[in-house]
Scaffold this motif. Structure first.
Motif, PDB file in Angstrom:
ATOM      1  N   GLU A 114      52.732  14.385  34.270  1.00 43.74           N
ATOM      2  CA  GLU A 114      51.921  15.411  35.365  1.00 43.74           C
ATOM      3  C   GLU A 114      50.973  16.133  34.777  1.00 43.74           C
ATOM      4  O   GLU A 114      50.329  15.976  36.086  1.00 43.74           O
ATOM      5  CB  GLU A 114      53.432  16.558  34.916  1.00 43.74           C
ATOM      6  CG  GLU A 114      55.219  16.194  35.255  1.00 43.74           C
ATOM      7  CD  GLU A 114      55.846  16.676  35.118  1.00 43.74           C
ATOM      8  OE1 GLU A 114      55.232  18.353  35.579  1.00 43.74           O
ATOM      9  OE2 GLU A 114      56.625  16.909  34.979  1.00 43.74           O
ATOM     10  N   LEU A 115      50.028  15.945  34.171  1.00 45.14           N
ATOM     11  CA  LEU A 115      48.372  16.764  34.112  1.00 45.14           C
ATOM     12  C   LEU A 115      48.355  15.699  33.744  1.00 45.14           C
ATOM     13  O   LEU A 115      47.055  15.872  34.432  1.00 45.14           O
ATOM     14  CB  LEU A 115      49.052  17.214  32.462  1.00 45.14           C
ATOM     15  CG  LEU A 115      48.256  18.432  32.039  1.00 45.14           C
ATOM     16  CD1 LEU A 115      48.002  19.990  32.527  1.00 45.14           C
ATOM     17  CD2 LEU A 115      48.346  18.894  30.451  1.00 45.14           C
ATOM     18  N   LEU A 116      48.267  14.468  33.856  1.00 44.54           N
ATOM     19  CA  LEU A 116      47.358  13.631  33.876  1.00 44.54           C
ATOM     20  C   LEU A 116      47.385  13.178  35.225  1.00 44.54           C
ATOM     21  O   LEU A 116      46.302  13.171  35.766  1.00 44.54           O
ATOM     22  CB  LEU A 116      48.273  12.354  33.160  1.00 44.54           C
ATOM     23  CG  LEU A 116      46.972  10.888  33.426  1.00 44.54           C
ATOM     24  CD1 LEU A 116      45.289  11.411  32.589  1.00 44.54           C
ATOM     25  CD2 LEU A 116      47.233   9.898  32.479  1.00 44.54           C
ATOM     26  N   ALA A 117      48.160  13.304  35.829  1.00 49.94           N
ATOM     27  CA  ALA A 117      48.435  13.188  37.371  1.00 49.94           C
ATOM     28  C   ALA A 117      46.964  14.527  38.121  1.00 49.94           C
ATOM     29  O   ALA A 117      47.065  14.080  39.300  1.00 49.94           O
ATOM     30  CB  ALA A 117      49.831  13.426  38.448  1.00 49.94           C
ATOM     31  N   LEU A 118      47.518  15.724  38.111  1.00 50.80           N
ATOM     32  CA  LEU A 118      46.518  16.110  38.374  1.00 50.80           C
ATOM     33  C   LEU A 118      45.163  16.549  37.592  1.00 50.80           C
ATOM     34  O   LEU A 118      44.130  17.010  37.954  1.00 50.80           O
ATOM     35  CB  LEU A 118      46.267  18.798  37.461  1.00 50.80           C
ATOM     36  CG  LEU A 118      48.604  18.176  37.913  1.00 50.80           C
ATOM     37  CD1 LEU A 118      48.499  19.562  37.320  1.00 50.80           C
ATOM     38  CD2 LEU A 118      48.239  18.668  39.494  1.00 50.80           C
ATOM     39  N   LEU A 119      44.410  15.494  36.933  1.00 52.57           N
ATOM     40  CA  LEU A 119      43.433  15.665  36.310  1.00 52.57           C
ATOM     41  C   LEU A 119      41.992  15.277  37.482  1.00 52.57           C
ATOM     42  O   LEU A 119      41.894  15.622  37.409  1.00 52.57           O
ATOM     43  CB  LEU A 119      43.484  14.693  35.515  1.00 52.57           C
ATOM     44  CG  LEU A 119      42.025  13.790  34.525  1.00 52.57           C
ATOM     45  CD1 LEU A 119      41.668  15.100  34.026  1.00 52.57           C
ATOM     46  CD2 LEU A 119      41.800  13.031  33.828  1.00 52.57           C
ATOM     47  N   PRO A 120      42.642  14.614  38.172  1.00 51.42           N
ATOM     48  CA  PRO A 120      41.345  14.433  39.169  1.00 51.42           C
ATOM     49  C   PRO A 120      40.929  15.128  39.805  1.00 51.42           C
ATOM     50  O   PRO A 120      40.235  15.764  40.416  1.00 51.42           O
ATOM     51  CB  PRO A 120      42.425  12.788  39.821  1.00 51.42           C
ATOM     52  CG  PRO A 120      43.094  12.279  39.344  1.00 51.42           C
ATOM     53  CD  PRO A 120      43.499  13.476  38.009  1.00 51.42           C
ATOM     54  N   LYS A 121      42.337  16.092  40.384  1.00 46.72           N
ATOM     55  CA  LYS A 121      42.079  17.268  41.036  1.00 46.72           C
ATOM     56  C   LYS A 121      41.413  18.586  39.925  1.00 46.72           C
ATOM     57  O   LYS A 121      41.037  19.337  40.974  1.00 46.72           O
ATOM     58  CB  LYS A 121      43.627  18.306  41.540  1.00 46.72           C
ATOM     59  CG  LYS A 121      44.171  17.085  42.643  1.00 46.72           C
ATOM     60  CD  LYS A 121      45.826  17.820  43.134  1.00 46.72           C
ATOM     61  CE  LYS A 121      46.364  16.902  44.141  1.00 46.72           C
ATOM     62  NZ  LYS A 121      47.735  17.381  44.008  1.00 46.72           N
ATOM     63  N   ILE A 122      41.716  18.881  38.669  1.00 46.56           N
ATOM     64  CA  ILE A 122      41.058  19.495  38.662  1.00 46.56           C
ATOM     65  C   ILE A 122      39.414  19.218  38.590  1.00 46.56           C
ATOM     66  O   ILE A 122      38.839  19.884  38.565  1.00 46.56           O
ATOM     67  CB  ILE A 122      41.318  19.574  36.989  1.00 46.56           C
ATOM     68  CG1 ILE A 122      43.120  20.039  37.207  1.00 46.56           C
ATOM     69  CG2 ILE A 122      40.906  19.922  35.416  1.00 46.56           C
ATOM     70  CD1 ILE A 122      43.767  20.534  35.666  1.00 46.56           C
ATOM     71  N   LYS A 123      39.221  17.910  38.009  1.00 45.59           N
ATOM     72  CA  LYS A 123      38.127  17.300  38.012  1.00 45.59           C
ATOM     73  C   LYS A 123      36.827  17.520  39.445  1.00 45.59           C
ATOM     74  O   LYS A 123      35.869  18.106  39.416  1.00 45.59           O
ATOM     75  CB  LYS A 123      38.377  16.147  37.534  1.00 45.59           C
ATOM     76  CG  LYS A 123      36.850  14.861  37.228  1.00 45.59           C
ATOM     77  CD  LYS A 123      36.880  13.681  36.975  1.00 45.59           C
ATOM     78  CE  LYS A 123      35.753  13.105  35.971  1.00 45.59           C
ATOM     79  NZ  LYS A 123      36.065  11.830  35.741  1.00 45.59           N
ATOM     80  N   GLU A 124      37.557  17.807  40.240  1.00 44.74           N
ATOM     81  CA  GLU A 124      37.329  17.537  41.968  1.00 44.74           C
ATOM     82  C   GLU A 124      36.962  19.250  42.028  1.00 44.74           C
ATOM     83  O   GLU A 124      35.951  20.133  42.511  1.00 44.74           O
ATOM     84  CB  GLU A 124      37.642  17.159  42.592  1.00 44.74           C
ATOM     85  CG  GLU A 124      37.532  17.647  44.611  1.00 44.74           C
ATOM     86  CD  GLU A 124      38.287  16.900  45.228  1.00 44.74           C
ATOM     87  OE1 GLU A 124      38.171  17.700  46.763  1.00 44.74           O
ATOM     88  OE2 GLU A 124      39.262  16.287  45.249  1.00 44.74           O
ATOM     89  N   ALA A 125      37.643  20.162  41.386  1.00 45.83           N
ATOM     90  CA  ALA A 125      37.902  21.894  41.267  1.00 45.83           C
ATOM     91  C   ALA A 125      36.262  21.963  40.385  1.00 45.83           C
ATOM     92  O   ALA A 125      36.025  23.110  40.948  1.00 45.83           O
ATOM     93  CB  ALA A 125      39.308  22.326  40.980  1.00 45.83           C
ATOM     94  N   VAL A 126      36.915  21.879  39.373  1.00 45.09           N
ATOM     95  CA  VAL A 126      35.321  22.509  38.744  1.00 45.09           C
ATOM     96  C   VAL A 126      34.726  21.592  38.035  1.00 45.09           C
ATOM     97  O   VAL A 126      33.385  22.093  37.169  1.00 45.09           O
ATOM     98  CB  VAL A 126      36.053  22.426  36.936  1.00 45.09           C
ATOM     99  CG1 VAL A 126      37.470  23.330  36.984  1.00 45.09           C
ATOM    100  CG2 VAL A 126      36.780  20.489  35.947  1.00 45.09           C
ATOM    101  N   GLY A 127      34.777  20.198  39.047  1.00 45.51           N
ATOM    102  CA  GLY A 127      33.310  18.878  37.866  1.00 45.51           C
ATOM    103  C   GLY A 127      33.565  18.662  37.522  1.00 45.51           C
ATOM    104  O   GLY A 127      34.185  18.897  36.415  1.00 45.51           O
ATOM    105  N   ALA A 128      32.462  17.293  37.277  1.00 48.30           N
ATOM    106  CA  ALA A 128      33.164  16.069  36.264  1.00 48.30           C
ATOM    107  C   ALA A 128      32.525  16.733  35.050  1.00 48.30           C
ATOM    108  O   ALA A 128      33.049  16.140  33.752  1.00 48.30           O
ATOM    109  CB  ALA A 128      32.111  14.864  36.656  1.00 48.30           C
ATOM    110  N   LYS A 129      31.769  17.475  34.455  1.00 42.17           N
ATOM    111  CA  LYS A 129      30.886  17.746  33.165  1.00 42.17           C
ATOM    112  C   LYS A 129      31.762  18.939  32.657  1.00 42.17           C
ATOM    113  O   LYS A 129      31.970  18.841  31.383  1.00 42.17           O
ATOM    114  CB  LYS A 129      29.357  18.607  34.096  1.00 42.17           C
ATOM    115  CG  LYS A 129      29.032  19.560  32.358  1.00 42.17           C
ATOM    116  CD  LYS A 129      28.264  18.353  31.984  1.00 42.17           C
ATOM    117  CE  LYS A 129      26.816  18.263  30.650  1.00 42.17           C
ATOM    118  NZ  LYS A 129      27.091  17.602  29.666  1.00 42.17           N
TER     119      LYS A 129
END
Length: 158
Positions: free
Chosen positions: A132-147
């Motif tokens: 479930e946490l891995l599935a949220l990774l793209p959304k988190i990355k988009e929201a906070v930035g890749a860096k």
């Protein structure tokens, strides 16, 4: 391991050095090179003597390994270090381990978004497992930035 009193230790004992606590002074007498540390700890258990007390006396040079014990202690320490290093290098992080390490990172990242990331933060908090946490990774990355998301991504994908 067997320990003996050093000249420094005997001098500090005679001078009633403040570096010796009462229980350390009592235990110091027991170190004669014949008893092991474990035997002294067992004998002085009623006094509250701990391994930290013995380490304190060794660190201050009051006690030293008995003849032959230093070589054995160094060899054992080297062997223990080698075994631990090899074991750590082969230890694979399970999905549960990665989840346990990654969830606080994800929570911190999404909480920093404030109201803008409120729903994402709730989704992270509700994530009950690694997948479930891995599935949220793209959304988190988009929201906070890749860096900002590098540590989380590394933790989840290592």
């Amino acid at each position: 391991m067997k320990l003996i009193k050093t000249e420094t230790g005997q001098q500090a004992f005679k001078e009633r050095s403040p570096l010796f606590s009462a229980r350390q002074r009592t235990a110091f007498i027991m170190f004669d090179g014949n008893k092991t540390v474990e035997q002294v700890l067992a004998a002085a258990a009623g006094l509250g003597l701990s391994a930290e007390d013995v380490e304190h006396m060794v660190d201050h040079g009051f006690l030293a390994p008995a003849a032959g014990e230093a070589v054995l202690a160094e060899a054992k320490a080297a062997q223990d270090w080698a075994v631990k290093t090899v074991a750590d290098s082969f230890k694979a992080h399970s999905a549960q381990d990665r989840y346990t390490e990654a969830k606080p990172i994800a929570t911190k990242l999404t909480a920093a978004l404030g109201l803008r990331g409120f729903r994402l933060n709730l989704a992270v908090e509700a994530a009950g497992g690694f997948e479930e946490l891995l599935a949220l990774l793209p959304k988190i990355k988009e929201a906070v930035g890749a860096k900002a998301c590098e540590e989380l991504e590394r933790t989840l994908t290592q």
